[in-house]
Motif scaffolding. Structure first.
Motif, PDB file in Angstrom:
ATOM      1  N   HIS A 193     -40.215  29.065 -15.575  1.00 31.69           N
ATOM      2  CA  HIS A 193     -39.123  28.828 -14.634  1.00 31.69           C
ATOM      3  C   HIS A 193     -38.001  28.026 -15.292  1.00 31.69           C
ATOM      4  O   HIS A 193     -36.948  27.825 -14.687  1.00 31.69           O
ATOM      5  N   GLY A 393     -45.992  27.706  -5.841  1.00 29.72           N
ATOM      6  CA  GLY A 393     -44.862  27.200  -5.069  1.00 29.72           C
ATOM      7  C   GLY A 393     -45.191  27.025  -3.608  1.00 29.72           C
ATOM      8  O   GLY A 393     -44.805  26.041  -2.972  1.00 29.72           O
ATOM      9  N   THR A 417     -40.869  19.893  -8.494  1.00 26.46           N
ATOM     10  CA  THR A 417     -40.628  21.319  -8.707  1.00 26.46           C
ATOM     11  C   THR A 417     -41.351  21.859  -9.930  1.00 26.46           C
ATOM     12  O   THR A 417     -40.978  22.890 -10.478  1.00 26.46           O
ATOM     13  N   ARG A 418     -42.392  21.177 -10.372  1.00 27.99           N
ATOM     14  CA  ARG A 418     -43.169  21.669 -11.507  1.00 27.99           C
ATOM     15  C   ARG A 418     -43.799  23.014 -11.158  1.00 27.99           C
ATOM     16  O   ARG A 418     -44.504  23.168 -10.162  1.00 27.99           O
ATOM     17  N   ILE A 420     -42.278  25.613 -10.106  1.00 28.31           N
ATOM     18  CA  ILE A 420     -41.619  26.190  -8.942  1.00 28.31           C
ATOM     19  C   ILE A 420     -40.440  27.032  -9.414  1.00 28.31           C
ATOM     20  O   ILE A 420     -39.697  26.636 -10.310  1.00 28.31           O
ATOM     21  N   LYS A 425     -37.029  25.957  -5.751  1.00 29.65           N
ATOM     22  CA  LYS A 425     -36.483  24.653  -6.131  1.00 29.65           C
ATOM     23  C   LYS A 425     -35.316  24.287  -5.227  1.00 29.65           C
ATOM     24  O   LYS A 425     -35.223  23.165  -4.721  1.00 29.65           O
ATOM     25  N   TYR A 426     -34.418  25.237  -5.044  1.00 34.06           N
ATOM     26  CA  TYR A 426     -33.236  24.976  -4.230  1.00 34.06           C
ATOM     27  C   TYR A 426     -33.637  24.622  -2.803  1.00 34.06           C
ATOM     28  O   TYR A 426     -33.043  23.723  -2.184  1.00 34.06           O
ATOM     29  N   TYR A 429     -34.847  21.051  -2.850  1.00 36.37           N
ATOM     30  CA  TYR A 429     -33.709  20.131  -2.955  1.00 36.37           C
ATOM     31  C   TYR A 429     -33.013  19.963  -1.605  1.00 36.37           C
ATOM     32  O   TYR A 429     -32.624  18.859  -1.211  1.00 36.37           O
ATOM     33  N   SER A 446     -39.365  12.973 -12.373  1.00 33.04           N
ATOM     34  CA  SER A 446     -39.121  14.313 -12.902  1.00 33.04           C
ATOM     35  C   SER A 446     -38.939  14.256 -14.411  1.00 33.04           C
ATOM     36  O   SER A 446     -38.315  13.340 -14.946  1.00 33.04           O
ATOM     37  N   GLU A 451     -32.534  17.998 -13.148  1.00 35.79           N
ATOM     38  CA  GLU A 451     -32.995  17.625 -11.807  1.00 35.79           C
ATOM     39  C   GLU A 451     -32.714  16.150 -11.533  1.00 35.79           C
ATOM     40  O   GLU A 451     -32.243  15.777 -10.448  1.00 35.79           O
TER      41      GLU A 451
END
Length: 497
Positions: A193, A393, A417-418, A420, A425-426, A429, A446, A451
């Motif tokens: 990713h 995810g 978001t590891r 993901i 991710k968005y 966030y 992070s 990020e």
């Protein structure tokens, strides 16, 4: 792989998907979580049987029975989720099932020496082959997984998010290994990713979406923006949501945090604030947060949540009751009960709220789980599905739903978001910004500098178990963070922590 299809109850994971890999190339495979990447690899490795389609290796059709058969055919996989045996030593993990000589006798001495050779010469790691894997860090365990596959002399190697737990130096070594494998004519499938990694190694790239093949391209002839658009099926508004945060009074403050691994003077977060925690692997970031959360023992001189003083938490239960929750780095080991359903995992931290006189109110429990499945877009046909069958995810979203369900004042995100994908991710966030708007104080660990830079109002940089710098919004940039993280710059004089 030609026309591969695979269906699970309520979900068509692969829909006539095809992929070809050439000798001596790195073929990147990208797509959102749930796009079918992991399922495709499990079909290739013999874990799943395809419902339709065929696999050909060097032009010959094969029916892969199981992972052992895949290994004999020259296929090796470094999975994203660790697959080590913690009770065995490093050498036994690398050569598991391959240590017997022709007389059926296990040759430990050979395995130890061969493991030392692979670790030192190929991975540039000075790890004792006789050390128990349980005593290694997650990053070191990841390298053991890579060593295991390298030792098999495979012709096709799959790397599934191999850098998620590695330091920059270890990533450099991994890419050197991949270059060596290419020169030996090995065909490599690389799933990641982190699109910026593909600049260094990818020859071709294939995009998957909803179990279907979308497009295969020469990597040099595409852009990250095009890849993201193909992955999510829509134009992204931007990598990070640009919400204006209203930051209030301090909701969490801890001073004098000390144990054998960390010595931190102060950590605080205000209502609506996102404090980024940056530093290299082993810098003490996670260890500090685990101590605050009561997961590890530590001396804490002062601890205050929403103006109320607390003694150091002796258990995670005490922390949760006080309004401090933790999204763990290792979701499968520490974050989820994989054998339980999605509904049970979401509700597990809110049993008192969903019960009356000690009896679970089933209607409210089901409604609560369904609401979070919908609001977080968790891909599942039913909340009764076991959590272990979700993609990485979606498992992460279940953890978030669990903490959102129980209510919180302070949220610690450890590598949120590891593993993901870009679209998910968005969404995370945006969720963080939504929590911020509700007055939740967020501490975000992070390893991804974009990020940290894109989401943080303030950044604390860790090195050697200590905070070496506190950077305000206008000071946050990649170069400054890395200078403090690597020790190029020493502790910032004005740093109050």
């Amino acid at each position: 792989m030609c026309g591969i299809s695979k269906q699970f109850p309520g979900v068509k994971a692969l829909d006539g998907l095809s992929l070809d890999v050439r000798a001596g190339e790195v073929h990147a495979l990208v797509g959102e979580n749930g796009a079918g990447k992991s399922t495709l690899i499990k079909v290739l490795y013999g874990i799943y049987k395809p419902d339709a389609g065929e696999i050909r290796i060097q032009g010959k059709k094969v029916n892969i029975e199981d992972p052992a058969h895949a290994g004999k055919l020259g296929i090796g996989v470094v999975f994203q989720e660790l697959n080590v045996c913690p009770h065995l030593d490093v050498a036994n993990n690398i050569f598991l099932g391959r240590m017997k000589n022709r007389h059926g006798v296990i040759n430990d001495r050979w395995a130890v020496e061969k493991a030392r050779e692979i670790l030192q010469q190929m991975l540039k790691m000075d790890i004792n082959p006789q050390r128990l894997v349980a005593h290694l860090s997650i990053a070191e365990q990841q390298m053991i997984e890579i060593a295991k596959v390298i030792s098999q002399d495979c012709k096709i190697v799959v790397f599934d998010e191999p850098t998620s737990s590695l330091t920059n130096n270890e990533i450099d070594h991994l890419f050197e290994i991949i270059t060596q494998l290419k020169k030996r004519g090995v065909g490599i499938i690389y799933i990641s990713h982190r699109l910026e990694e593909l600049d260094r190694i990818a020859d071709r790239v294939t995009v998957l979406r909803d179990g279907k093949h979308i497009k295969t391209m020469c990597y040099a002839q595409t852009t990250k923006e095009e890849l993201v658009s193909l992955m999510v099926g829509r134009q992204m508004e931007g990598q990070f949501p640009q919400d204006k945060r209203a930051i209030g009074e301090t909701v969490f403050c801890a001073r004098g945090i000390r144990n054998e691994k960390v010595d931190v003077k102060e950590i605080s977060v205000r209502a609506g604030e996102i404090v980024g925690i940056s530093g290299l692997v082993g810098s003490g970031r996670t260890e500090t947060m685990r101590a605050l959360f009561g997961a590890d023992k530590a001396d804490i001189a002062e601890l205050e949540i929403c103006g109320k003083a607390h003694k150091p938490f002796q258990s995670t239960r005490q922390a949760i009751q006080a309004g401090l929750v933790y999204v763990t780095e290792d979701r499968k080991k520490d974050g989820l009960a994989l054998g339980l359903s999605i509904q049970e995992n979401i509700n597990i931290a809110s049993l008192e709220k969903l019960s009356r006189h000690g009896v679970m109110r089933e209607k409210q429990a089901r409604h609560n789980a369904r609401c979070f499945v919908e609001s977080l877009s968790i891909k599942t046909p039913t909340t009764d599905k076991q959590t272990k069958f979700l993609s990485g995810g979606n498992q992460q979203k279940v953890i978030l739903a669990k903490w959102l369900s129980c209510g919180m004042k302070v949220l610690i995100f450890d590598e949120p978001t590891r593993g993901i994908d870009v679209g998910a991710k968005y969404e995370i966030y945006k969720l963080m910004n939504r929590l911020s708007a509700q007055g939740v104080g967020i501490i975000m660990i992070s390893s991804e500098l974009p990020e940290i830079i894109g989401m943080s109002d303030r950044v604390l940089v860790f090195r050697g178990g200590r905070v070496t710098a506190e950077l305000q919004c206008e000071e946050i940039d990649a170069e400054t963070i890395m200078q403090y993280a690597t020790g190029v710059k020493q502790e910032k004089e004005k740093c109050i922590v």
